[in-house]
Design a protein around this motif. Sequence first.
Motif, short mmCIF file in Angstrom:
data_model
loop_
_atom_site.label_atom_id
_atom_site.label_comp_id
_atom_site.label_asym_id
_atom_site.label_seq_id
_atom_site.Cartn_x
_atom_site.Cartn_y
_atom_site.Cartn_z
N MET A 1 -34.69 36.11 -3.35
CA MET A 1 -35.65 35.38 -2.43
C MET A 1 -36.93 36.18 -2.71
O MET A 1 -37.93 35.81 -1.77
CB MET A 1 -35.22 35.57 -1.11
CG MET A 1 -34.04 34.48 -0.90
SD MET A 1 -34.49 33.06 -0.69
CE MET A 1 -34.75 32.72 1.07
N GLU A 2 -36.94 37.38 -3.17
CA GLU A 2 -38.23 37.87 -3.40
C GLU A 2 -39.06 37.30 -4.26
O GLU A 2 -38.61 36.49 -5.27
CB GLU A 2 -37.99 39.41 -4.05
CG GLU A 2 -37.41 40.40 -2.90
CD GLU A 2 -37.43 41.93 -3.27
OE1 GLU A 2 -38.20 42.21 -3.97
OE2 GLU A 2 -36.60 42.59 -2.64
N SER A 3 -40.21 37.59 -4.14
CA SER A 3 -41.19 36.97 -5.13
C SER A 3 -41.88 38.15 -5.76
O SER A 3 -42.25 38.93 -5.48
CB SER A 3 -41.96 35.86 -4.57
OG SER A 3 -42.53 36.47 -3.46
N HIS A 45 -40.91 39.53 5.41
CA HIS A 45 -39.82 40.04 4.70
C HIS A 45 -39.84 41.21 3.63
O HIS A 45 -38.85 41.75 3.22
CB HIS A 45 -38.91 38.86 3.71
CG HIS A 45 -39.43 38.55 2.60
ND1 HIS A 45 -40.46 37.24 2.31
CD2 HIS A 45 -39.37 39.18 1.45
CE1 HIS A 45 -40.82 37.23 1.01
NE2 HIS A 45 -40.11 38.51 0.59
N TYR A 96 -37.43 32.05 7.73
CA TYR A 96 -38.58 32.17 6.84
C TYR A 96 -39.95 31.34 7.09
O TYR A 96 -40.84 31.58 6.54
CB TYR A 96 -38.27 32.03 5.30
CG TYR A 96 -37.45 33.07 4.80
CD1 TYR A 96 -38.12 33.92 3.93
CD2 TYR A 96 -36.01 33.30 4.85
CE1 TYR A 96 -37.38 35.04 3.63
CE2 TYR A 96 -35.37 34.42 4.39
CZ TYR A 96 -36.16 35.54 3.74
OH TYR A 96 -35.64 36.43 3.18
N SER A 194 -44.40 38.41 -3.34
CA SER A 194 -44.34 38.13 -2.06
C SER A 194 -45.54 38.72 -1.34
O SER A 194 -45.97 39.71 -1.52
CB SER A 194 -43.22 38.53 -1.46
OG SER A 194 -41.62 38.06 -1.84
N SER A 209 -43.73 33.23 0.04
CA SER A 209 -42.51 33.62 0.75
C SER A 209 -41.28 33.75 -0.12
O SER A 209 -40.83 34.69 -0.15
CB SER A 209 -42.57 32.64 1.99
OG SER A 209 -41.32 32.97 2.86
N TYR A 210 -40.89 32.44 -0.67
CA TYR A 210 -39.53 32.58 -1.44
C TYR A 210 -39.76 31.37 -2.45
O TYR A 210 -40.36 30.61 -2.48
CB TYR A 210 -38.38 32.57 -0.55
CG TYR A 210 -38.23 30.94 0.07
CD1 TYR A 210 -37.80 30.00 -0.54
CD2 TYR A 210 -38.61 30.79 1.47
CE1 TYR A 210 -37.69 28.65 0.18
CE2 TYR A 210 -38.47 29.69 2.38
CZ TYR A 210 -38.00 28.54 1.49
OH TYR A 210 -37.86 27.46 2.25
N ASP A 213 -33.60 31.46 -5.72
CA ASP A 213 -32.97 32.79 -5.99
C ASP A 213 -32.56 33.12 -7.13
O ASP A 213 -31.97 32.47 -7.94
CB ASP A 213 -31.75 32.91 -4.96
CG ASP A 213 -31.22 34.55 -4.89
OD1 ASP A 213 -32.22 35.37 -5.20
OD2 ASP A 213 -30.11 34.44 -4.61
#
Length: 240
Positions: A1-3, A45, A96, A194, A209-210, A213
């Motif tokens: 989920m990280e960017s 996040h 989120y 992110s 944000s995301y 995955d």
Amino acid sequence: MESGIIGGKDAKPLSRRYMASIQIAKSHICGGMLIKEDYVLTAAHCLNNNVCSDQDHIEVVLGAQNINKVEKNQQRIPVMKHIKHPLSEHNNEKDYSYDIMLLKLKNKAKLNKFVKVMPLPKKNRKTRANTKCSIAGWGSKSPKGDKASDVMQEVKLKLQDNSKCKEMWQWYFNSERMICSVSDGKHAFCKGDSGSPLICNTIPQGIASYTFDGNCTNTEYPQVYVKISYFLPWIKTIIG
């Protein structure tokens, strides 16, 4: 989920003087944007997986082009406190659609030809599909890479229709508080980006944000941002 930025190019020096590299123990974790001399806006996040007991380890680097060099224009400022949106987490569940956080800096940034404040949008407006935007950061340059880029990268993206985002992401996507960009498989934000601002027609519209995955270049799922203008009242109550 990280960017990181995929399919981008080196950002021109001095072109994004509002950009901040958020670092823990001198290591880049997220992007951010200077919105007042002593406040940086980023994604909530960013500190979920990087919680440190001693907040002195969290720092913001401003005026940087290459974050792995000690450039004379850089300002490294400790973070005094982080203020996540109160609804970003509820009963240990992350929401989120409230993935937004303010970092209060210990000292005010010195505004000069390398560092400037980015004005926030004036009011909450609808964003149109196909609007051309761009995002920059020091995140990974390959979809599976973990290493942050030394030099700030930037990439152009187009906004996606909110209904398409809702269709793909379903309950993860809230069209009131989020916007999304087209995933063409070639251009994307990725791990380490992110919190970076999405700029559309010189106005910051979103906070990265995301993304899908484990694969930033997935073509089915649009990339998602928290919509800054929705949160203007909350931001203003904190920064004054």
